[in-house]
Design a protein around this motif. Structure first.
Motif, PDB file in Angstrom:
ATOM      1  N   HIS A  24      10.153   5.925   0.800  1.00  0.00           N
ATOM      2  CA  HIS A  24       8.887   5.719   0.100  1.00  0.00           C
ATOM      3  C   HIS A  24       8.442   7.029  -0.544  1.00  0.00           C
ATOM      4  CE1 HIS A  24       8.879   2.232   2.782  1.00  0.00           C
ATOM      5  NE2 HIS A  24       8.070   1.681   1.904  1.00  0.00           N
ATOM      6  N   ASP A  28       4.221   5.411  -5.014  1.00  0.00           N
ATOM      7  CA  ASP A  28       4.359   3.977  -4.781  1.00  0.00           C
ATOM      8  C   ASP A  28       3.010   3.286  -4.558  1.00  0.00           C
ATOM      9  OD1 ASP A  28       7.159   4.081  -4.897  1.00  0.00           O
ATOM     10  OD2 ASP A  28       7.366   4.319  -2.718  1.00  0.00           O
ATOM     11  N   MET A  32       2.332  -0.709  -4.556  1.00  0.00           N
ATOM     12  CA  MET A  32       2.204  -1.228  -3.199  1.00  0.00           C
ATOM     13  C   MET A  32       0.918  -2.043  -3.068  1.00  0.00           C
ATOM     14  SD  MET A  32       2.456   0.814   0.412  1.00  0.00           S
ATOM     15  CE  MET A  32       4.151   1.245   0.101  1.00  0.00           C
ATOM     16  N   ARG A  73      12.034   2.413   7.548  1.00  0.00           N
ATOM     17  CA  ARG A  73      11.387   1.641   6.488  1.00  0.00           C
ATOM     18  C   ARG A  73      11.822   2.167   5.128  1.00  0.00           C
ATOM     19  NH1 ARG A  73       5.621   1.729   9.589  1.00  0.00           N
ATOM     20  NH2 ARG A  73       6.345   0.544  11.363  1.00  0.00           N
ATOM     21  N   ALA A  75      11.587   1.582   0.768  1.00  0.00           N
ATOM     22  CA  ALA A  75      10.989   0.967  -0.408  1.00  0.00           C
ATOM     23  C   ALA A  75      12.114   0.248  -1.140  1.00  0.00           C
ATOM     24  CB  ALA A  75      10.377   2.029  -1.313  1.00  0.00           C
ATOM     25  N   ASN A  85       9.061  -3.829   0.348  1.00  0.00           N
ATOM     26  CA  ASN A  85       9.243  -3.011   1.542  1.00  0.00           C
ATOM     27  C   ASN A  85      10.240  -3.695   2.467  1.00  0.00           C
ATOM     28  OD1 ASN A  85       8.235  -0.662   3.034  1.00  0.00           O
ATOM     29  ND2 ASN A  85       7.590  -2.186   4.543  1.00  0.00           N
ATOM     30  N   TYR A 100      10.104  -7.682   5.996  1.00  0.00           N
ATOM     31  CA  TYR A 100      10.080  -7.273   4.594  1.00  0.00           C
ATOM     32  C   TYR A 100       9.024  -8.032   3.818  1.00  0.00           C
ATOM     33  CZ  TYR A 100      12.922 -11.473   4.724  1.00  0.00           C
ATOM     34  OH  TYR A 100      13.384 -12.734   4.990  1.00  0.00           O
TER      35      TYR A 100
END
Length: 190
Positions: A24, A28, A32, A73, A75, A85, A100
């Motif tokens: 990430h 973002d 997001m 995690r 992106a 995600n 996700y």
């Protein structure tokens, strides 16, 4: 290879078919927020509602560049744009849980399916995973369809009150994937 769930690791870049899974980034935030404000994302995930920029900033400050609370995690990135995600939690004993969301501008093109395949493949090859499990709120047909495409065995019953969504328990569908169940990537790219 360092085990996920045992300590912090770097988030590896993964890529196939124009879909990139990456760390990430602070830039973002806007996408997001747009993705998490989407009606479908809100309905099927546990993201706070209403979703504000502060939520995205707090999330990013927790996850930037490393595993958090044993969960790696990524992106989802398509054409240089944050498009969702992907999270993977390995328990250190061979089990991994995947979760996700795919942003509305990336849906319907196989983006989520390829991203899910990449994470499952990585879990088996690099993360020490022996089984990957999935759950989704009952009714989330697109997510159920996606895991089936990757090779998950979807259980026929409902796990009652398995998931907590914004403070309330809800029923869920469940599935699992063994290494030998993972479909060849080529079948998803054609």
């Amino acid at each position: 290879d360092q085990q996920v769930g045992v300590g912090p690791i770097d988030v590896p870049d993964l890529e196939a078919g124009g879909v990139q899974l990456r760390r990430h980034r602070l830039d973002d935030v806007d996408d997001m927020v747009l993705g998490c404000r989407d009606e479908q994302t809100s309905m099927w995930t546990t993201v706070p509602q209403p979703y504000e920029p502060e939520h995205a900033e707090a999330y990013l400050n927790r996850v930037l560049g490393s595993a958090v609370d044993g969960e790696t995690r990524w992106a989802i990135d398509v054409d240089g744009r944050f498009s969702g995600n992907m999270g993977l939690m390995l328990d250190g004993a061979g089990r991994a849980d995947v979760g996700y969301f795919v942003a509305p501008w990336a849906r319907g093109r196989g983006v989520g399916t390829i991203a899910l395949w990449l994470v499952c493949d990585w879990a088996f090859r690099k993360g020490g995973g022996e089984v990957v499990t999935w759950n989704a709120l009952v009714g989330n047909v697109p997510s159920r369809r996606m895991v089936k495409k990757v090779g998950f065995h979807v259980h026929t019953g409902v796990s009652r009150r398995l998931v907590v969504q914004r403070g309330e328990r809800a029923d869920a569908w469940t599935a699992d994937l063994l290494p030998e169940d993972l479909v060849p990537l080529e079948t998803l790219l054609s």
